[in-house]
Enzyme design. Structure first.
Site, mmCIF file in Angstrom:
data_model
loop_
_atom_site.group_PDB
_atom_site.id
_atom_site.type_symbol
_atom_site.label_atom_id
_atom_site.label_comp_id
_atom_site.label_asym_id
_atom_site.label_seq_id
_atom_site.Cartn_x
_atom_site.Cartn_y
_atom_site.Cartn_z
ATOM 1 N N LYS A 124 0.980 -0.868 0.358
ATOM 2 C CA LYS A 124 0.358 0.122 -0.037
ATOM 3 C C LYS A 124 0.727 1.150 -0.386
ATOM 4 C CE LYS A 124 -4.451 1.188 0.537
ATOM 5 N NZ LYS A 124 -5.669 -0.437 -0.575
ATOM 6 N N ASP A 164 -7.155 4.224 -4.506
ATOM 7 C CA ASP A 164 -7.453 4.092 -2.845
ATOM 8 C C ASP A 164 -8.182 5.146 -2.618
ATOM 9 O OD1 ASP A 164 -7.609 2.076 -0.481
ATOM 10 O OD2 ASP A 164 -7.610 3.199 0.561
HETATM 11 P P1 NDP Z 1 -13.227 6.849 -3.088
HETATM 12 O O1 NDP Z 1 -11.830 8.804 -2.782
HETATM 13 O O2 NDP Z 1 -13.454 7.276 -3.832
HETATM 14 O O3 NDP Z 1 -14.194 7.266 -2.022
HETATM 15 C C1 NDP Z 1 -14.018 7.464 0.188
HETATM 16 C C2 NDP Z 1 -15.188 7.723 0.563
HETATM 17 O O4 NDP Z 1 -15.162 8.277 2.051
HETATM 18 C C3 NDP Z 1 -16.210 9.377 0.670
HETATM 19 O O5 NDP Z 1 -17.197 9.779 0.437
HETATM 20 C C4 NDP Z 1 -15.370 10.671 1.295
HETATM 21 O O6 NDP Z 1 -15.935 11.533 1.543
HETATM 22 C C5 NDP Z 1 -15.289 9.301 2.302
HETATM 23 N N1 NDP Z 1 -13.815 9.416 3.591
HETATM 24 C C6 NDP Z 1 -13.201 8.740 3.114
HETATM 25 N N2 NDP Z 1 -12.346 9.079 4.623
HETATM 26 C C7 NDP Z 1 -12.985 9.906 5.456
HETATM 27 C C8 NDP Z 1 -13.101 10.139 6.662
HETATM 28 N N3 NDP Z 1 -11.800 9.574 7.405
HETATM 29 N N4 NDP Z 1 -14.182 9.746 7.139
HETATM 30 C C9 NDP Z 1 -15.458 10.040 6.723
HETATM 31 N N5 NDP Z 1 -16.122 9.747 5.226
HETATM 32 C C10 NDP Z 1 -14.231 9.169 5.106
HETATM 33 O O7 NDP Z 1 -12.443 5.906 -2.333
HETATM 34 P P2 NDP Z 1 -13.285 4.900 -2.159
HETATM 35 O O8 NDP Z 1 -14.433 4.860 -2.066
HETATM 36 O O9 NDP Z 1 -11.831 4.234 -3.171
HETATM 37 O O10 NDP Z 1 -12.557 3.844 -0.835
HETATM 38 C C11 NDP Z 1 -13.353 3.749 0.695
HETATM 39 C C12 NDP Z 1 -12.325 2.892 1.065
HETATM 40 O O11 NDP Z 1 -12.952 1.685 0.540
HETATM 41 C C13 NDP Z 1 -11.560 2.361 1.450
HETATM 42 O O12 NDP Z 1 -11.807 2.317 2.925
HETATM 43 C C14 NDP Z 1 -10.962 2.341 0.283
HETATM 44 O O13 NDP Z 1 -9.479 1.768 1.294
HETATM 45 C C15 NDP Z 1 -11.577 0.813 0.800
HETATM 46 N N6 NDP Z 1 -11.278 0.063 -0.613
HETATM 47 C C16 NDP Z 1 -11.604 0.848 -1.327
HETATM 48 C C17 NDP Z 1 -10.837 -0.083 -2.851
HETATM 49 C C18 NDP Z 1 -11.180 -0.103 -4.335
HETATM 50 O O14 NDP Z 1 -10.824 -0.671 -5.645
HETATM 51 N N7 NDP Z 1 -11.133 1.720 -5.102
HETATM 52 C C19 NDP Z 1 -10.811 -1.400 -3.245
HETATM 53 C C20 NDP Z 1 -10.901 -2.604 -1.796
HETATM 54 C C21 NDP Z 1 -11.272 -1.156 -0.634
HETATM 55 P P3 NDP Z 1 -15.003 12.815 1.595
HETATM 56 O O15 NDP Z 1 -15.063 12.905 -0.149
HETATM 57 O O16 NDP Z 1 -15.694 13.642 2.157
HETATM 58 O O17 NDP Z 1 -13.445 12.548 2.198
HETATM 59 O O1 2IT Z 2 -8.123 -1.791 -0.539
HETATM 60 C C1 2IT Z 2 -8.139 -2.374 -1.833
HETATM 61 O O2 2IT Z 2 -7.823 -3.707 -1.767
HETATM 62 C C2 2IT Z 2 -7.551 -1.640 -2.687
HETATM 63 N N1 2IT Z 2 -7.699 -0.443 -3.167
HETATM 64 C C3 2IT Z 2 -7.362 -2.211 -4.154
HETATM 65 C C4 2IT Z 2 -6.079 -2.839 -4.635
HETATM 66 C C5 2IT Z 2 -5.756 -3.246 -5.958
HETATM 67 O O3 2IT Z 2 -4.499 -2.764 -6.062
HETATM 68 O O4 2IT Z 2 -6.395 -2.572 -6.635
#
Ligand code: NDP
Ligand code: 2IT
Length: 445
Positions: A124, A164
């Protein structure tokens, strides 16, 4: 060292890294039984080796903002383990990013990737740079400065980053472009790329869709149909929006979405048109969820998370770590919630996890439920290596198979009795066993 001794040792060595210690403790608690079955693990001090990242890269990222001021951020890449494949995992840009958070994410990623059935190690990276309010040019300059330092550590068979929090298609595009220029190679070194230059169909959808597929697998063990169920989602980013899209396709009701400013509550469930607006709001205008409430009649709760606002059948936390605590869990259970499937990484606090397990509801930890994202990243790497593109249907079918396989692995190691599967124990044990076997076979490195 015994698993319990490793925990005490890590606590004294890394007292200022609470998220890292939290993630490690959950895994070590789950694997104690199998660990003790294999005395050779202890002789090789396997658990301590597996908990410590292979290496931690940290560096300064200097860039120039639109006013001509020089700005300095910290950049990191934690390469946790390449026991079963090249380092693989996302990049997070958020003001809260620090070494503890990235160490927990790289550690989790190692076990998650082991569950996917594909050959990917765990990593990461990220920066305390906040994309919020930055211009497109500032984002580009930052991404280029970040990769100017990191590119040497990356490569299609070495370390393959992706998105992420705060890193989506735009940021991956800028980082990939800079990588390509520095390394003088066009390879699959990033995943989540644009479709025109090696990206995979269904990668944007994969984490959210995969989470719903996993939820369906869990519901099937109790003969429950998803149709008509009231689902609370947190977040409104990549994971949250595609989770909502798949739920709507299946006839479920998405009644909440949120961001760091607050939560919207739509008692009858979002319509397709309303969800389209959220996609537009978040991806095109990079706006706030409060703007949804300006446009459509609904409740908006500033500063609030979804969990205590109403009663829900299902909760899918999809924002960030530790966003659902013990009080939230008790409120969900009191309201009759019977399933929690985590889109985010470690969104539930240890107290919340314990409450879900004690109540024997269907509870899937992120490393199982959100593994669809990195799985399709693995499929993107496979397509890049073949120099071929698969159809959306092919990728989606593969994703469904992987999520079903992960469910089967959780069941194999986590079935407690005929009516209960402990998915935490199942996911941690299955992931651990694969990485542990690979480490034993490869010697002490
Ligand atoms: P995005 O940046 O697209 O969206 C994040 C969302 O979560 C936004 O709505 C944001 O609101 C909110 N958020 C982020 N940080 C905080 C915080 N500290 N407090 C409250 N709200 C918060 O990210 P993703 O959708 O990609 O990721 C969301 C989660 O999923 C994370 O935990 C990530 O690690 C996990 N994840 C992502 C993957 C991927 O493929 N993208 C794969 C697997 C897991 P705001 O805009 O107001 O900050
Ligand atoms: O938390 C996760 O699994 C991710 N943000 C996606 C990682 C990836 O390499 O696609």
């Amino acid at each position: 060292m015994k698993a319990s001794e490793v925990m005490a040792d890590l606590r004294s060595r890394f007292p200022a890294e609470p998220e890292y210690l939290q993630a490690v403790e959950e895994v070590l608690n789950s694997i104690e039984d199998v660990y003790n079955e294999y005395p050779e693990f202890e002789r090789w001090n396997l658990v301590e080796r597996l908990c410590l990242p292979d290496r931690i890269l940290s560096f300064r990222v200097s860039w120039v903002d639109d006013q001509g001021r020089v700005r300095n951020n910290m950049g990191y890449r934690i390469q946790h383990s390449n026991a079963i494949g090249p380092y693989k995992g996302g990049i997070r840009f958020h003001a809260s990013v620090n070494q503890s958070i990235l160490k927990f994410l790289a550690f989790e990623q190692t076990f998650k990737n082991a569950l996917t059935t594909l050959a990917m190690g765990g990593a990461k990276g990220g920066s305390d740079f906040s994309p919020r309010g930055k211009s497109d040019m500032e984002i580009m300059r930052f991404c280029q400065a970040f990769i100017a330092e990191l590119w040497r550590q990356l490569g299609p068979d070495t370390d393959v980053p992706a998105g992420d929090i705060g890193v989506g298609a735009r940021e991956v595009g800028y980082m990939f472009g800079m990588y390509k220029k520095m390394a003088r190679e066009f390879s699959g070194t990033f995943t989540g790329k644009g479709l025109d230059f090696g990206g995979s169909l269904i990668r944007p959808e994969a984490t959210g869709y995969g989470n719903v597929y996993f939820l369906q697998q869990m519901l099937a063990t109790r003969g429950i149909d998803i149709k008509g169920k009231r689902v609370a989602i947190s977040g409104s980013g990549n994971v949250a929006t595609y989770t909502a899209q798949k739920l709507l396709q299946l006839g479920a009701k998405v009644v909440t979405m949120s961001d760091s400013g607050g939560t919207i509550y739509v008692p009858d469930g979002l319509t397709d048109e309303q969800l389209d607006y959220i996609f537009e709001l978040k991806n095109l205008y990079r706006g706030r969820i409060s703007e949804f409430a300006d446009r459509y009649p609904c409740e908006y709760h500033p500063g609030k998370r979804p969990w205590q606002l109403a009663s829900f059948d299902i909760a899918m936390p999809s924002a960030t770590q530790n966003e659902l605590d013990g009080d939230d869990a008790r409120a969900l259970l009191q309201g009759g919630c019977f399933a929690v499937s985590e889109g985010a990484n470690m969104p539930s606090t240890p107290e919340a996890v314990k409450a879900f397990i004690d109540a024997r509801i269907l509870y899937a930890p992120g490393k199982a439920a959100n593994a669809g994202g990195v799985s399709v990243s693995g499929l993107e790497m496979a397509q890049n290596a073949q120099k071929l593109t698969w159809t959306a249907q092919e990728v989606d079918d593969y994703l469904r198979r992987i999520m079903a396989d992960i469910h089967a692995q959780c069941e194999r190691y986590g079935r407690v009795d005929s009516s209960y599967i402990n998915y935490v124990k199942g996911a941690n044990t299955a992931g651990f066993m694969k990485v542990a076997r690979a480490m034993m076979a490869q010697g002490i490195l």
